[in-house]
Write a protein that holds these residues in place. Sequence first.
Motif, mmCIF file in Angstrom:
data_model
loop_
_atom_site.group_PDB
_atom_site.id
_atom_site.type_symbol
_atom_site.label_atom_id
_atom_site.label_comp_id
_atom_site.label_asym_id
_atom_site.label_seq_id
_atom_site.Cartn_x
_atom_site.Cartn_y
_atom_site.Cartn_z
ATOM 1 N N ALA A 1 0.846 -1.199 0.000
ATOM 2 C CA ALA A 1 0.000 0.000 0.000
ATOM 3 C C ALA A 1 0.879 1.247 0.000
ATOM 4 O O ALA A 1 1.835 1.345 0.778
ATOM 5 C CB ALA A 1 -0.911 0.001 1.224
ATOM 6 N N PRO A 2 0.591 2.221 -0.858
ATOM 7 C CA PRO A 2 1.454 3.401 -0.966
ATOM 8 C C PRO A 2 1.361 4.304 0.260
ATOM 9 O O PRO A 2 0.313 4.420 0.893
ATOM 10 C CB PRO A 2 0.916 4.111 -2.214
ATOM 11 N N SER A 3 2.495 4.929 0.585
ATOM 12 C CA SER A 3 2.546 5.899 1.680
ATOM 13 C C SER A 3 3.482 7.032 1.303
ATOM 14 O O SER A 3 4.491 6.819 0.616
ATOM 15 C CB SER A 3 3.018 5.242 2.979
ATOM 16 N N ALA A 4 3.153 8.245 1.729
ATOM 17 C CA ALA A 4 3.986 9.410 1.427
ATOM 18 C C ALA A 4 5.393 9.209 1.987
ATOM 19 O O ALA A 4 5.565 8.751 3.116
ATOM 20 C CB ALA A 4 3.361 10.659 2.039
ATOM 21 N N PHE A 5 6.402 9.540 1.193
ATOM 22 C CA PHE A 5 7.803 9.390 1.569
ATOM 23 C C PHE A 5 8.145 7.924 1.878
ATOM 24 O O PHE A 5 9.112 7.646 2.580
ATOM 25 C CB PHE A 5 8.155 10.257 2.782
ATOM 26 N N ASN A 6 7.322 6.994 1.389
ATOM 27 C CA ASN A 6 7.461 5.581 1.732
ATOM 28 C C ASN A 6 7.569 5.404 3.248
ATOM 29 O O ASN A 6 8.362 4.616 3.762
ATOM 30 C CB ASN A 6 8.689 4.961 1.043
ATOM 31 N N SER A 7 6.739 6.148 3.975
ATOM 32 C CA SER A 7 6.871 6.244 5.426
ATOM 33 C C SER A 7 6.387 5.012 6.178
ATOM 34 O O SER A 7 6.834 4.743 7.291
ATOM 35 C CB SER A 7 6.120 7.473 5.931
ATOM 36 N N GLN A 8 5.449 4.255 5.601
ATOM 37 C CA GLN A 8 5.012 2.975 6.170
ATOM 38 C C GLN A 8 4.607 3.121 7.639
ATOM 39 O O GLN A 8 5.086 2.420 8.520
ATOM 40 C CB GLN A 8 6.120 1.920 6.011
ATOM 41 N N THR A 9 3.684 4.022 7.904
ATOM 42 C CA THR A 9 3.286 4.352 9.273
ATOM 43 C C THR A 9 2.212 3.432 9.849
ATOM 44 O O THR A 9 1.911 3.504 11.041
ATOM 45 C CB THR A 9 2.776 5.800 9.330
ATOM 46 N N LYS B 1 6.820 7.326 14.328
ATOM 47 C CA LYS B 1 7.261 7.466 12.935
ATOM 48 C C LYS B 1 6.760 8.774 12.348
ATOM 49 O O LYS B 1 7.489 9.463 11.616
ATOM 50 C CB LYS B 1 6.768 6.275 12.106
ATOM 51 N N VAL B 2 5.519 9.137 12.658
ATOM 52 C CA VAL B 2 4.985 10.414 12.190
ATOM 53 C C VAL B 2 5.828 11.567 12.728
ATOM 54 O O VAL B 2 6.208 12.486 11.991
ATOM 55 C CB VAL B 2 3.507 10.577 12.611
ATOM 56 N N LYS B 3 6.150 11.521 14.021
ATOM 57 C CA LYS B 3 6.957 12.573 14.639
ATOM 58 C C LYS B 3 8.347 12.646 14.019
ATOM 59 O O LYS B 3 8.887 13.740 13.773
ATOM 60 C CB LYS B 3 7.063 12.335 16.142
ATOM 61 N N GLU C 1 -4.496 -5.156 27.213
ATOM 62 C CA GLU C 1 -4.719 -6.577 26.941
ATOM 63 C C GLU C 1 -3.673 -7.152 25.994
ATOM 64 O O GLU C 1 -3.194 -8.284 26.178
ATOM 65 C CB GLU C 1 -6.112 -6.777 26.348
ATOM 66 N N PHE C 2 -3.286 -6.387 24.984
ATOM 67 C CA PHE C 2 -2.411 -6.915 23.940
ATOM 68 C C PHE C 2 -1.017 -6.288 23.938
ATOM 69 O O PHE C 2 -0.271 -6.446 22.972
ATOM 70 C CB PHE C 2 -3.081 -6.735 22.572
ATOM 71 N N ASP C 3 -0.681 -5.583 25.002
ATOM 72 C CA ASP C 3 0.660 -5.005 25.156
ATOM 73 C C ASP C 3 1.027 -4.147 23.947
ATOM 74 O O ASP C 3 2.091 -4.295 23.344
ATOM 75 C CB ASP C 3 1.697 -6.123 25.350
ATOM 76 N N ILE C 4 0.134 -3.230 23.602
ATOM 77 C CA ILE C 4 0.336 -2.341 22.455
ATOM 78 C C ILE C 4 1.313 -1.226 22.856
ATOM 79 O O ILE C 4 1.181 -0.639 23.923
ATOM 80 C CB ILE C 4 -1.009 -1.723 22.014
ATOM 81 N N PRO C 5 2.291 -0.903 22.008
ATOM 82 C CA PRO C 5 3.231 0.185 22.333
ATOM 83 C C PRO C 5 2.508 1.514 22.535
ATOM 84 O O PRO C 5 1.484 1.795 21.905
ATOM 85 C CB PRO C 5 4.142 0.235 21.099
ATOM 86 N N ASP C 6 3.046 2.338 23.420
ATOM 87 C CA ASP C 6 2.446 3.637 23.725
ATOM 88 C C ASP C 6 2.326 4.527 22.495
ATOM 89 O O ASP C 6 1.424 5.365 22.419
ATOM 90 C CB ASP C 6 3.274 4.367 24.787
ATOM 91 N N ASN C 7 3.248 4.370 21.552
ATOM 92 C CA ASN C 7 3.286 5.262 20.385
ATOM 93 C C ASN C 7 2.363 4.814 19.253
ATOM 94 O O ASN C 7 2.313 5.460 18.218
ATOM 95 C CB ASN C 7 4.713 5.391 19.856
ATOM 96 N N TRP C 8 1.644 3.712 19.437
ATOM 97 C CA TRP C 8 0.692 3.273 18.416
ATOM 98 C C TRP C 8 -0.674 3.861 18.730
ATOM 99 O O TRP C 8 -1.197 3.664 19.837
ATOM 100 C CB TRP C 8 0.590 1.759 18.386
ATOM 101 N N ARG C 9 -1.278 4.547 17.763
ATOM 102 C CA ARG C 9 -2.603 5.148 17.931
ATOM 103 C C ARG C 9 -3.642 4.323 17.178
ATOM 104 O O ARG C 9 -3.554 4.163 15.957
ATOM 105 C CB ARG C 9 -2.602 6.591 17.406
ATOM 106 N N LEU C 10 -4.626 3.805 17.896
ATOM 107 C CA LEU C 10 -5.662 2.975 17.282
ATOM 108 C C LEU C 10 -6.536 3.826 16.372
ATOM 109 O O LEU C 10 -7.045 4.868 16.778
ATOM 110 C CB LEU C 10 -6.516 2.320 18.375
#
Length: 200
Positions: A40-48, A105-107, A162-171
């Motif tokens: 899937a394409p992403s700007a700057f190949n950022s893969q966020t 990654k966004v930051k 529940e799933f030990d999601i990293p703090d920097n991941w935004r649902l």
Amino acid sequence: MKEDLLNLMKQRRTIYTLGKDVNFSEAELNQLITDVVKEAPSAFNSQTTRVVFTYGQAHEKVWDMTLAELKKVTPAEAFGNTEAKVNGAFKAGFGTMLWYTDMDKVKELEEGFPLYAENFYDWSEQHIGNAQFAAWTALAENGLGASLQHYNPLIDEAVKAEFDIPDNWRLRGEMPFGSVESTPDDKDYIDDGIRFKSFN
């Protein structure tokens, strides 16, 4: 003109009657979605975009937690309908994908390319939309149904714990999927003249 992609797009619909009659393994489904998200394409190949796959008890836990959070904010007289919808349209499926944006990654991009800093979050939203569409269409191509839900941010903290999601991941969304138990109604379209312009 070839219309293979267009025909696949027409197969991709919001399915609210999901089941567990799926003839693919969890590993096969994970690999399929992994591959399409990577393309899937992403700007700057950022893969966020980040994806969490849940099946079995983990899948059911997503929707149990959702109901628990909804019960806190839904009027008692309306909760029965809410519970029926969640259990029948989402929990009844085979699995759920949780879709996240990696805000670190966004930051990083905002700081690395300050001229475009104000755009990178918008671009991450475009990327996750591209990835969701690709995954949804790939499921449809294989005879599976899905829908895209947005119980975030209501469920963010419960799911994170529940799933030990990293703090920097935004649902950003939840995609239950499974077998198609009934076909949806025909889709309505806005008049083309309202939506499109062409110049030469």
